[in-house]
Motif scaffolding. Structure first.
Motif, PDB file in Angstrom:
ATOM      1  N   THR A 120      30.187  52.309  44.931  1.00 47.43           N
ATOM      2  CA  THR A 120      30.693  51.573  46.092  1.00 47.43           C
ATOM      3  C   THR A 120      30.661  50.074  45.824  1.00 47.43           C
ATOM      4  O   THR A 120      30.033  49.614  44.867  1.00 47.43           O
ATOM      5  N   SER A 121      31.354  49.325  46.689  1.00 50.62           N
ATOM      6  CA  SER A 121      31.466  47.871  46.492  1.00 50.62           C
ATOM      7  C   SER A 121      30.416  47.090  47.285  1.00 50.62           C
ATOM      8  O   SER A 121      30.224  45.917  47.036  1.00 50.62           O
ATOM      9  N   ALA A 122      29.771  47.747  48.276  1.00 50.85           N
ATOM     10  CA  ALA A 122      28.873  46.995  49.164  1.00 50.85           C
ATOM     11  C   ALA A 122      27.462  47.567  49.125  1.00 50.85           C
ATOM     12  O   ALA A 122      27.271  48.747  49.416  1.00 50.85           O
ATOM     13  N   ASP A 129      34.634  46.126  37.292  1.00 51.63           N
ATOM     14  CA  ASP A 129      35.877  45.680  37.918  1.00 51.63           C
ATOM     15  C   ASP A 129      36.819  46.871  38.113  1.00 51.63           C
ATOM     16  O   ASP A 129      37.343  47.416  37.153  1.00 51.63           O
ATOM     17  N   HIS A 130      37.015  47.262  39.368  1.00 52.85           N
ATOM     18  CA  HIS A 130      37.915  48.385  39.687  1.00 52.85           C
ATOM     19  C   HIS A 130      39.161  47.812  40.357  1.00 52.85           C
ATOM     20  O   HIS A 130      39.224  47.678  41.573  1.00 52.85           O
ATOM     21  N   GLY A 131      40.131  47.412  39.506  1.00 53.37           N
ATOM     22  CA  GLY A 131      41.382  46.854  40.034  1.00 53.37           C
ATOM     23  C   GLY A 131      41.161  45.654  40.935  1.00 53.37           C
ATOM     24  O   GLY A 131      41.801  45.519  41.974  1.00 53.37           O
ATOM     25  N   GLY A 132      40.222  44.771  40.545  1.00 48.26           N
ATOM     26  CA  GLY A 132      39.971  43.562  41.340  1.00 48.26           C
ATOM     27  C   GLY A 132      38.822  43.708  42.317  1.00 48.26           C
ATOM     28  O   GLY A 132      38.293  42.714  42.799  1.00 48.26           O
ATOM     29  N   THR A 133      38.418  44.931  42.650  1.00 56.75           N
ATOM     30  CA  THR A 133      37.249  45.147  43.517  1.00 56.75           C
ATOM     31  C   THR A 133      36.023  45.296  42.634  1.00 56.75           C
ATOM     32  O   THR A 133      36.063  46.015  41.636  1.00 56.75           O
ATOM     33  N   LYS A 134      34.956  44.597  42.999  1.00 57.73           N
ATOM     34  CA  LYS A 134      33.717  44.689  42.211  1.00 57.73           C
ATOM     35  C   LYS A 134      32.878  45.853  42.745  1.00 57.73           C
ATOM     36  O   LYS A 134      32.478  45.825  43.911  1.00 57.73           O
ATOM     37  N   ILE A 135      32.642  46.844  41.919  1.00 57.41           N
ATOM     38  CA  ILE A 135      31.903  48.031  42.366  1.00 57.41           C
ATOM     39  C   ILE A 135      30.677  48.251  41.481  1.00 57.41           C
ATOM     40  O   ILE A 135      30.578  47.688  40.389  1.00 57.41           O
TER      41      ILE A 135
END
Length: 371
Positions: free
Chosen positions: A335-337, A356-362
């Protein structure tokens, strides 16, 4: 090609997943494996390049470094590029695309540098240059050192060649395989994904258990290089070590379209005999009969403000179900949060590195076997 027995091979990793890719390369017997930012370097012959494309689950690309030289201005780059032994790797009848980047160098105009390489290839070899070409030659200029590589993969390696149906926000196969590896999964325990989407985790886990190689269903750019030996490649592809597998891999999702897509993808990947997909909400999941294993899940993250509050109850319900019913199972949540991870109330270990998952940091949050 046979002459080049000691090539520098660069395995491109998803940022944050370099370490498990290094482990995988080491485990698969590649030589001089070294983890560096952005990927993993190793050394070997051209057949080792083919083997990396065929067998490694975590690499996004396999690049081959053909050589490097210093150059501080375009005329120097032009002269050295014309002396480069293009004919040992490229074929006159296969068009190429050239890409260039420049960092901290006196040759700062990447476009002009690219044109010099394009002209050197077309003038010395007669190869045509096309922005549509499948075969890519890469020029990287860093601190006045020009490094020339060829992309041996072609399409990105997460495109295994047997997945058509994709649910929303898919996890790439290369990332899924590396998260499974980070969870200590090696093919000898059941895996369950209670929010399976198009089935990526379940299918990757089943392929690993069955010994199916990730590149078995597709073609690669290296098949268009000079000196490529189709007979030797065919032989390598046929050396299958399919394992017997008494395990079953489970996916469920509350969306019936996702369940149908996952089952269709498993069929194409030749793992439908050992996978089961069903429509159910996360609160209704139960551990299957048999040994405990790994629950791995990539729940929704919520990109907008306010989403996190709404999602906390989803994560909470999932955590409660797992704590109540899945004693002895390990859990991996991506998850990112951090707040969403904590909302599960699971006994989480320290989180893994940022990915880096397509710009989201997870990040991957794991547990030991649940009490």
């Amino acid at each position: 090609m046979e002459k080049d027995t000691d090539l520098e091979i660069f395995l491109v990793a998803t940022p944050g997943l370099e370490a498990p890719l290094g482990d995988e390369a080491q485990f698969n017997g590649f030589a001089q494996v070294r983890t560096v930012p952005g990927g993993v370097t190793c050394r070997g012959s051209w057949p080792e390049v083919w083997r990396a494309n065929l067998t490694l689950r975590g690499a996004n690309k396999v690049l081959v470094r053909l050589g490097s030289f210093p150059a501080v201005h375009l005329a120097q780059l032009d002269k050295r590029a014309r002396k480069f032994r293009w004919g040992t790797v490229l074929r006159p009848d296969v068009p190429v695309k050239v890409e260039a980047i420049s960092r901290k160098s006196r040759i700062y105009h990447a476009g002009a540098a690219r044109q010099r390489i394009e002209r050197a290839i077309s003038d010395t070899l007669g190869t045509s240059i096309s922005s549509e070409a499948n075969l890519r030659v890469l020029l990287r200029i860093e601190k006045d050192i020009c490094t020339i590589s060829v992309d041996s993969s072609g399409e990105l390696l997460h495109k295994r060649g047997h997945k058509e149906a994709i649910a929303k926000a898919p996890m790439r196969e290369t990332m899924a395989a590396m998260f499974l590896r980070e969870c200590g999964y090696s093919g000898d325990e059941p895996v369950l994904d209670p929010m399976c989407g198009s089935g990526t985790f379940v299918i990757e886990a089943a392929e690993i258990a069955l010994g199916l190689r990730p590149g078995r269903s597709r073609s690669f750019a290296f098949e268009d290089l000079a000196g490529f030996d189709p007979d030797q490649w065919q032989e390598m592809r046929q050396e299958t070590k399919t394992a017997e597998c008494a395990l079953t891999f489970y996916g469920s999702d509350r969306n019936s379209g996702a369940v149908d897509a996952a089952a269709a993808n498993a069929e194409r990947a030749q793992v439908s005999d050992v996978t089961r997909f069903q429509q159910r909400s996360v609160s209704d999941i139960k551990p299957p009969e048999g040994p405990a294993g790994l629950v791995i899940v990539n729940p929704p993250y919520g990109a907008r403000i306010g989403d996190e509050r709404r999602l906390r109850s989803v994560y909470g319900a999932m955590g409660k179900t797992l704590m109540n019913r899945f004693q002895g199972w390990r859990v991996g949540v991506i998850t990112s949060a951090p707040g969403l991870a904590r909302a599960t109330r699971l006994p989480l270990l320290a989180p893994g590195p940022v990915v880096d998952h397509g710009g989201t940091k997870i990040r991957l949050y794991q547990t030991d076997p649940l009490p």
